[in-house]
Design an enzyme around this catalytic site. Structure first.
Site, short mmCIF file in Angstrom:
data_model
loop_
_atom_site.label_atom_id
_atom_site.label_comp_id
_atom_site.label_asym_id
_atom_site.label_seq_id
_atom_site.Cartn_x
_atom_site.Cartn_y
_atom_site.Cartn_z
N ASP A 103 29.27 70.27 -21.37
CA ASP A 103 29.41 68.82 -21.38
C ASP A 103 28.25 68.25 -22.22
OD1 ASP A 103 30.29 66.32 -20.57
OD2 ASP A 103 29.33 66.40 -18.61
N GLU A 107 27.35 66.20 -27.57
CA GLU A 107 27.50 65.44 -28.83
C GLU A 107 26.27 65.52 -29.71
OE1 GLU A 107 28.04 64.17 -25.71
OE2 GLU A 107 30.15 64.69 -25.82
N ASP A 135 35.20 60.37 -20.60
CA ASP A 135 35.09 59.48 -19.44
C ASP A 135 36.03 58.29 -19.52
OD1 ASP A 135 33.20 61.25 -18.62
OD2 ASP A 135 31.49 60.00 -19.18
C1 NOJ Z 1 29.86 63.43 -18.23
C2 NOJ Z 1 31.24 64.04 -18.23
O1 NOJ Z 1 32.05 63.38 -19.17
C3 NOJ Z 1 31.82 63.99 -16.84
O2 NOJ Z 1 33.09 64.58 -16.85
C4 NOJ Z 1 30.88 64.72 -15.87
O3 NOJ Z 1 31.41 64.62 -14.58
C5 NOJ Z 1 29.50 64.09 -15.92
N1 NOJ Z 1 29.01 64.13 -17.26
C6 NOJ Z 1 28.50 64.80 -14.99
O4 NOJ Z 1 28.28 66.09 -15.39
#
Ligand code: NOJ
Length: 918
Positions: free
Chosen positions: A517, A520, A594
């Site tokens: 995660d 970027e 998200d």
């Molecule tokens: C951002 C991610 O996009 C999300 O899916 C994740 O739950 C959170 N980071 C925490 O790790």
């Protein structure tokens, strides 16, 4: 904590509490706030008015390499000056014809000065293609013998023309006013620099700026960045963007360039913002917008009946794209902050072929473990081992199949990756083996930021393998653990270290996979939620040049580490990455980041996923239910009904949301979702075959209508319905509240309602109204296909391994249907050594038959237990029917259902040819 970035943290909770999902867009630059975007848009506007042209090919420099069929030349940029004659900048140019139907050209800059920086190499970063292309030197490319180059005496004429006799492709390079025209079947398809937007901001010092501008150029933010959050950018090379225009002649649409929360057919950006490709952490991104999100694939497709083109802009820097639809043509303007111009153009008969050719060069999507196309249950966070096992057993009690359970950030000991929170997960191996008993797997999250002062980050800092700041010291910034450093996965040393940590972290595990995660990368105190552009990577080049590529280097390091770790088991790896670039499809799955629990995000998930599918990255999904906020029951039900069609199918939720595992739903929603999950599992054989097709030819798994019906102009803008693979399954999920019916566009043909086999025929394409009560997903089978299912309920895909198959036959108006099934062990690479099964089914002249295309003895015992066939007017099946296989005949009973016959207990062995004459 709600937001995923530091700067936005203060704003987001308010928006969230008021129920309005939205990203604080002031965190990201608009084109007018981005120096190079603004300068290029102004240049384009001014040059359109003055008609100037400063770029030409020097005739004497043109060379043609007979062996490689490459043209090389110098483009001269001529800057008029009032005194001392024109300033000339030399821009080396190359032109190649690849595989007869692709044209590649590059424009670099000869940089004479090398004292701009002690820390950085002076040349323009030109290695994006090395990452993008499987065979960067084109060693495997077919150079056709049929090439003819017209005009070998270059110096006499104004152009060079290269012609491929076999493919009838002609490339005409105009010398005096640089342009490139490509004709296919003598039909002009594409012009490069049609509108003279070519602009290479060559190297100059701040003091020399004035003498280095052509009249149409502006100076905005050339040597500093006035955007509030980016003002520390040192811009060591000053202005160095590359830009040009690409015109698609007689094309009225463009698609692709994921990832944007927008429609499938890209919008005209005149008078608005251009599309931006700049990987960023955009919590609750704005739907129906051109804003950048987490991944970028600079690949665009355009289509018209009989002919399609593609553009691959191999540049990994911050990039903006303007689109202008004209009466006949579509104009595009590509603007990158730095790097070189390195473009491949594709010319084919259909968009499917364009994607196929694109992935032939950029890499085919990996064939993932079969289990990973089952359902994934995720949440931020499952708190401890008991929590995990409770979810596991509740899913079973509710008879809801699933394959993966996920641990988000909080499983770690204080956000230190490669550790487990000791109280919560005292014995991870035992937890994993308990899950394995149900055939299930686990994914845990590992991000690229490493908390300072612990074993792993110390190792990286000592090895010099972290990303450096502009002074050459390890860059420190803020992310989940607080102060962090970032692994520099451009360095092979950093990658090796990474693989080493995995060896110990998951020692003994057999069913643990990884989620990357925030790659970027997300930097909470960084400009635009990400890394400062003047950071320095291994190889002494700026982050600016490789920003969009960084995430890919990271998930690839993880993939390699997993493959190495599981080498003895010969296991395929599963890696989920948030950030991606062209080529990511070779090693990872991804998701749209998200989103929020509202209908707009559900709706937009479909075009977002379709766009990635056409850009060669098909293994992608959206958080089912919406990441932030609490979905109402109806929304959650509709989201599951949509999610079962996402190639990557995962329910996920923010840490501050209420629990929403599907078994918690009230009735009848719970039963409806159970049925949806079961449908996904029943269709796994068809889906896995689509994954196999993607693996061998790169074609989408979730297909836009125009990918299946490229000659039907009516479908060019449709992006709320789609086809599953090439299997004739047409779906339109409901993405609007309170809806009990919808209209679907059907191309001409025969269709069967998937649920009840109601059939209808359309002689021309039309919209048809269909019922869509809460428990109904509009699904249709297009006549001409045979699909494969597995109808027995199991708790996970692994437990289905020996189950028999059901065939569903959907004849077209001529009474013909055809289908394919691919199958293998679903876990290892043995399929690459021939251990797989591929069977073709045909229905013709009222005879159903199976033909073996490839058979490995391992699958010799798999069977077909049932065949469903709709009632056709001239078909009258008795109570029993003869099955013939291996010179044997036996009777199978036939159930007479309302609109179909079900041939039962067929006992057909998949490994040998068979027939049933109806
Ligand atoms: C951002 C991610 O996009 C999300 O899916 C994740 O739950 C959170 N980071 C925490 O790790």
């Amino acid at each position: 904590m709600i937001g995923c970035h530091w700067l936005g943290f203060l704003f987001l909770p308010l928006l969230y509490l008021s129920g309005t999902a939205a990203f604080d867009e002031s965190l990201l630059k608009k084109c007018a706030q981005s120096g190079f975007c603004h300068r290029n848009r102004e240049y384009a506007k001014n040059i359109s008015e003055t008609g100037g042209s400063y770029y030409s090919i020097e005739r004497g420099s043109v060379r043609y390499d007979d062996d490689r069929h490459t043209v090389t030349a110098d483009i001269l940029k001529r800057i008029p000056r009032s005194e001392g004659g024109d300033k000339i900048v030399v821009l080396p140019f190359t032109l190649d014809l690849l595989n007869g139907s692709q044209v590649r050209f590059t424009i670099d800059e000869k940089r004479e000065v090398d004292d701009f920086s002690d820390m950085l190499t002076t040349y323009r970063y030109n290695e994006t293609s090395t990452w993008c292309l499987v065979d960067p030197d084109h060693l495997g490319v077919k150079h056709s013998d049929s090439l003819r180059i017209k005009n070998p005496s270059f110096w006499n004429k104004d152009y060079i023309s290269i012609y491929d006799v076999q493919t009838d492709l002609r490339v005409v390079l105009q010398l005096a006013h640089f342009s490139l025209k490509v004709y296919r079947h003598e039909n002009l398809q594409v012009t490069i620099n049609d509108r003279s937007f070519l602009n290479v901001e060559h190297l100059r010092s701040k003091d020399e700026q004035e003498q280095n501008l052509v009249p149409e150029e502006v100076k905005f933010d050339s040597f500093y960045d006035s955007f509030a959050y980016a003002s520390t950018d040192s811009l060591p090379f000053g202005p160095e963007s590359v830009a040009l225009d690409i015109t698609f002649h007689n094309y009225q649409n463009v698609y692709g360039i994921p990832e944007h929360p927008d429609h499938l057919k890209l919008r005209d950006t005149s008078g608005g913002e251009p599309y931006r490709m700049f990987n960023a952490d955009v919590f609750e991104y704005t739907v129906n917008s051109v804003m950048p999100t987490y991944g970028s694939i600079p690949f665009m497709v355009s289509n018209r009946p009989g002919s399609s083109v593609g553009v691959f802009w191999m540049n990994s820097a911050d990039t903006w794209i303007d689109i202008k639809y004209g009466e006949l043509d579509t104009g595009t303007h590509w603007i990158s902050e730095t790097g070189i111009v390195d473009v491949i153009l594709f010319f084919e008969d259909s968009p499917l072929k364009v994607t196929e050719s694109f992935t032939n060069l950029s890499g085919r999507p990996a064939l993932p473990p079969l289990s990973s196309i089952g359902y994934h249950q995720c949440r931020w966070n499952y708190n401890d081992a008991t929590d995990v096992l409770t979810v596991n057993s509740e899913m079973d009690k509710a008879q809801m199949p699933y394959d993966f359970i996920w641990l988000d950030l909080e499983y770690t000991d204080n956000k230190k990756y490669f550790t487990w929170k000791p109280d919560a997960f005292p014995n991870p191996l035992s937890l994993l083996s308990k899950l394995a008993q149900f055939g299930r797997n686990m994914v845990v999250l590992i991000d690229p930021h490493l908390k300072v002062n612990y074993e792993i980050s110390d190792h990286y800092e000592e090895a010099g393998s972290t990303i450096k700041n502009k002074h050459g010291d390890s860059f420190h910034g803020q992310c989940w653990p607080g102060e962090s450093v970032w692994i520099d996965t451009f360095s092979s040393k950093a990658q090796k270290l990474w693989a080493g940590f995995f060896q110990t972290f998951i020692e003994g595990a057999k069913n643990l996979f990884i989620w990357n995660d925030m790659n970027e990368p997300s930097v909470f105190d960084g400009p635009e939620t990400t890394a400062p552009k003047d950071l320095i990577h291994y190889g002494n080049f700026e982050h600016r040049s490789v920003h969009n590529l960084y995430g890919r280097t990271f998930h690839e390091a993880t993939y390699k580490a997993l493959i190495e770790r599981y080498v003895h088991e010969d296991k395929r790896a599963f890696v989920l990455t948030r950030s991606f670039f062209a080529g990511s499809q070779r090693t990872a799955a991804s998701w749209t980041g998200d989103n929020a629990a509202n209908w707009d995000y559900l709706k937009i998930s479909i075009p977002m996923i379709l766009s990635s599918n056409i850009a060669g990255m098909p293994f992608i999904g959206a958080d089912v239910g919406g990441f932030s906020g609490d979905p109402q029951t109806e929304l959650l039900v509709r989201w599951y009904q949509t999610g079962i069609w996402y190639p990557f199918f995962r329910g996920h939720a923010h840490i501050e949301t209420k629990r929403r595992e599907p078994y918690l739903l009230p009735e009848p929603a719970k039963s409806i979702v159970r049925e949806s999950l079961k449908l996904r599992y029943a269709l796994l054989p068809t889906l896995y075959t689509a994954f196999h097709d993607a693996n061998v030819s790169g074609i989408p798994i979730m297909n836009p209508m125009f990918y299946v019906k490229p000659n039907l102009e009516d479908v060019y803008s449709i992006d709320d319905q789609f086809y599953v693979g090439q299997h004739g399954i047409l779906v339109k999920p409901i993405t609007t509240k309170n809806v009990t019916k919808t209209t679907i566009y059907f191309p001409p043909g025969k269709y069967y309602n998937y649920h009840n086999f109601d059939a209808f025929t359309l002689s021309s394409g039309d919209y048809v109204s269909v019922k869509a009560e809460l428990d109904e997903i509009p699904i249709f089978l297009e006549g001409g296909h045979i699909i494969t299912r597995r109808d027995r309920f199991r708790r996970s895909s692994k437990l289905m391994a020996n189950d028999p198959f059901t065939l569903v036959v959907a004849p077209d108006i001529d009474g013909y249907a055809q289908g394919t099934l691919y199958y293998d062990d679903g876990e290892t690479f043995a399929y690459q050594r021939g251990e797989y099964l591929k069977v073709e089914f045909t229905f013709k002249d009222f005879k159903i038959s199976g033909k073996v295309i490839h058979m490995s003895s391992k699958f010799a015992n798999l069977s077909i237990e049932r065949i469903v066939i709709p009632k056709l007017s001239s078909l009258n099946i008795k109570e029993t029917i003869n099955v013939e296989q291996n010179n044997k005949k036996w009777m199978s009973s036939v159930k007479n259902a309302e609109n179909s016959y079900v041939i039962q207990n067929t006992q057909i062995n998949l490994g040998y040819p068979w027939t049933i004459q109806l």
